[in-house]
Design a protein around this motif. Structure first.
Motif, PDB file in Angstrom:
ATOM      1  N   ALA A  49      46.350  39.139  74.101  1.00 43.61           N
ATOM      2  CA  ALA A  49      45.643  40.385  74.395  1.00 43.61           C
ATOM      3  C   ALA A  49      46.420  41.577  73.856  1.00 43.61           C
ATOM      4  O   ALA A  49      47.636  41.508  73.662  1.00 43.61           O
ATOM      5  CB  ALA A  49      45.449  40.535  75.899  1.00 43.61           C
ATOM      6  N   ILE A  50      45.678  42.663  73.642  1.00 40.96           N
ATOM      7  CA  ILE A  50      46.262  43.931  73.214  1.00 40.96           C
ATOM      8  C   ILE A  50      45.806  44.993  74.206  1.00 40.96           C
ATOM      9  O   ILE A  50      44.617  45.094  74.511  1.00 40.96           O
ATOM     10  CB  ILE A  50      45.805  44.318  71.791  1.00 40.96           C
ATOM     11  N   LEU A  51      46.759  45.768  74.697  1.00 41.29           N
ATOM     12  CA  LEU A  51      46.454  46.911  75.552  1.00 41.29           C
ATOM     13  C   LEU A  51      46.741  48.172  74.742  1.00 41.29           C
ATOM     14  O   LEU A  51      47.882  48.426  74.363  1.00 41.29           O
ATOM     15  CB  LEU A  51      47.308  46.892  76.824  1.00 41.29           C
ATOM     16  N   VAL A  52      45.695  48.925  74.454  1.00 42.37           N
ATOM     17  CA  VAL A  52      45.850  50.170  73.707  1.00 42.37           C
ATOM     18  C   VAL A  52      46.087  51.271  74.734  1.00 42.37           C
ATOM     19  O   VAL A  52      45.163  51.771  75.350  1.00 42.37           O
ATOM     20  CB  VAL A  52      44.603  50.468  72.842  1.00 42.37           C
ATOM     21  N   GLN A  61      44.536  48.890  64.114  1.00 41.79           N
ATOM     22  CA  GLN A  61      44.090  48.047  62.998  1.00 41.79           C
ATOM     23  C   GLN A  61      45.221  47.180  62.456  1.00 41.79           C
ATOM     24  O   GLN A  61      45.012  45.999  62.164  1.00 41.79           O
ATOM     25  CB  GLN A  61      43.500  48.911  61.890  1.00 41.79           C
ATOM     26  N   LYS A  62      46.410  47.744  62.329  1.00 44.10           N
ATOM     27  CA  LYS A  62      47.551  46.971  61.809  1.00 44.10           C
ATOM     28  C   LYS A  62      47.935  45.834  62.750  1.00 44.10           C
ATOM     29  O   LYS A  62      48.183  44.709  62.309  1.00 44.10           O
ATOM     30  CB  LYS A  62      48.745  47.889  61.562  1.00 44.10           C
ATOM     31  N   VAL A  63      48.004  46.129  64.038  1.00 44.69           N
ATOM     32  CA  VAL A  63      48.395  45.099  65.001  1.00 44.69           C
ATOM     33  C   VAL A  63      47.301  44.041  65.122  1.00 44.69           C
ATOM     34  O   VAL A  63      47.580  42.843  65.159  1.00 44.69           O
ATOM     35  CB  VAL A  63      48.753  45.728  66.368  1.00 44.69           C
ATOM     36  N   TRP A  64      46.060  44.445  65.166  1.00 44.51           N
ATOM     37  CA  TRP A  64      44.924  43.516  65.233  1.00 44.51           C
ATOM     38  C   TRP A  64      44.972  42.529  64.068  1.00 44.51           C
ATOM     39  O   TRP A  64      44.730  41.329  64.245  1.00 44.51           O
ATOM     40  CB  TRP A  64      43.625  44.312  65.228  1.00 44.51           C
ATOM     41  N   ALA A  65      45.293  43.005  62.881  1.00 47.15           N
ATOM     42  CA  ALA A  65      45.365  42.146  61.696  1.00 47.15           C
ATOM     43  C   ALA A  65      46.480  41.105  61.808  1.00 47.15           C
ATOM     44  O   ALA A  65      46.389  40.034  61.204  1.00 47.15           O
ATOM     45  CB  ALA A  65      45.567  42.998  60.440  1.00 47.15           C
ATOM     46  N   ALA A  67      47.341  39.637  64.652  1.00 51.29           N
ATOM     47  CA  ALA A  67      47.168  38.878  65.896  1.00 51.29           C
ATOM     48  C   ALA A  67      45.884  38.048  65.879  1.00 51.29           C
ATOM     49  O   ALA A  67      44.917  38.373  66.568  1.00 51.29           O
ATOM     50  CB  ALA A  67      47.183  39.852  67.063  1.00 51.29           C
ATOM     51  N   PRO A  68      45.868  36.944  65.153  1.00 49.54           N
ATOM     52  CA  PRO A  68      44.639  36.159  65.016  1.00 49.54           C
ATOM     53  C   PRO A  68      44.164  35.468  66.296  1.00 49.54           C
ATOM     54  O   PRO A  68      42.998  35.101  66.399  1.00 49.54           O
ATOM     55  CB  PRO A  68      44.998  35.130  63.948  1.00 49.54           C
ATOM     56  N   ARG A  69      45.042  35.301  67.274  1.00 44.40           N
ATOM     57  CA  ARG A  69      44.658  34.601  68.515  1.00 44.40           C
ATOM     58  C   ARG A  69      44.146  35.530  69.608  1.00 44.40           C
ATOM     59  O   ARG A  69      43.712  35.073  70.666  1.00 44.40           O
ATOM     60  CB  ARG A  69      45.872  33.841  69.072  1.00 44.40           C
ATOM     61  N   VAL A  70      44.223  36.823  69.401  1.00 44.05           N
ATOM     62  CA  VAL A  70      43.830  37.769  70.451  1.00 44.05           C
ATOM     63  C   VAL A  70      42.392  37.531  70.867  1.00 44.05           C
ATOM     64  O   VAL A  70      41.497  37.425  70.032  1.00 44.05           O
ATOM     65  CB  VAL A  70      44.033  39.232  69.981  1.00 44.05           C
ATOM     66  N   ARG A  71      42.195  37.437  72.178  1.00 44.00           N
ATOM     67  CA  ARG A  71      40.872  37.220  72.748  1.00 44.00           C
ATOM     68  C   ARG A  71      40.363  38.449  73.488  1.00 44.00           C
ATOM     69  O   ARG A  71      39.215  38.489  73.914  1.00 44.00           O
ATOM     70  CB  ARG A  71      40.907  36.038  73.723  1.00 44.00           C
TER      71      ARG A  71
END
Length: 78
Positions: A49-52, A61-65, A67-71
């Protein structure tokens, strides 16, 4: 069977005082906090997961790219 701890990437300045509320979860969750995309490189591939918390579109956008497993991506504003 060994389970991998959940990894949460927090996009924020680590010095923000309100982030202390996440401390109670650190025993069971791998929490990585930064405003620098390079600081996420090692943990991003396993992130769940990512908490913005306080980040601009470019950082998200950079972190999302990375992190392929982020749900789940959550915004503090939500």
């Amino acid at each position: 069977m060994t389970t991998t701890p959940t990894t949460l990437l927090v996009l924020a300045d680590p010095a923000e005082a309100q982030l202390k509320m996440l401390d109670r979860f650190r025993a069971s969750i791998n929490i990585v906090t930064s405003q620098n995309p390079e600081h996420f490189a090692q943990n991003a591939p396993a992130a769940d997961a990512i908490l913005v918390w306080s980040a601009g579109r470019d950082l998200v956008q950079k972190v999302w790219a990375m992190a392929p497993r982020v749900r789940w991506i959550h915004s503090r504003a939500a």
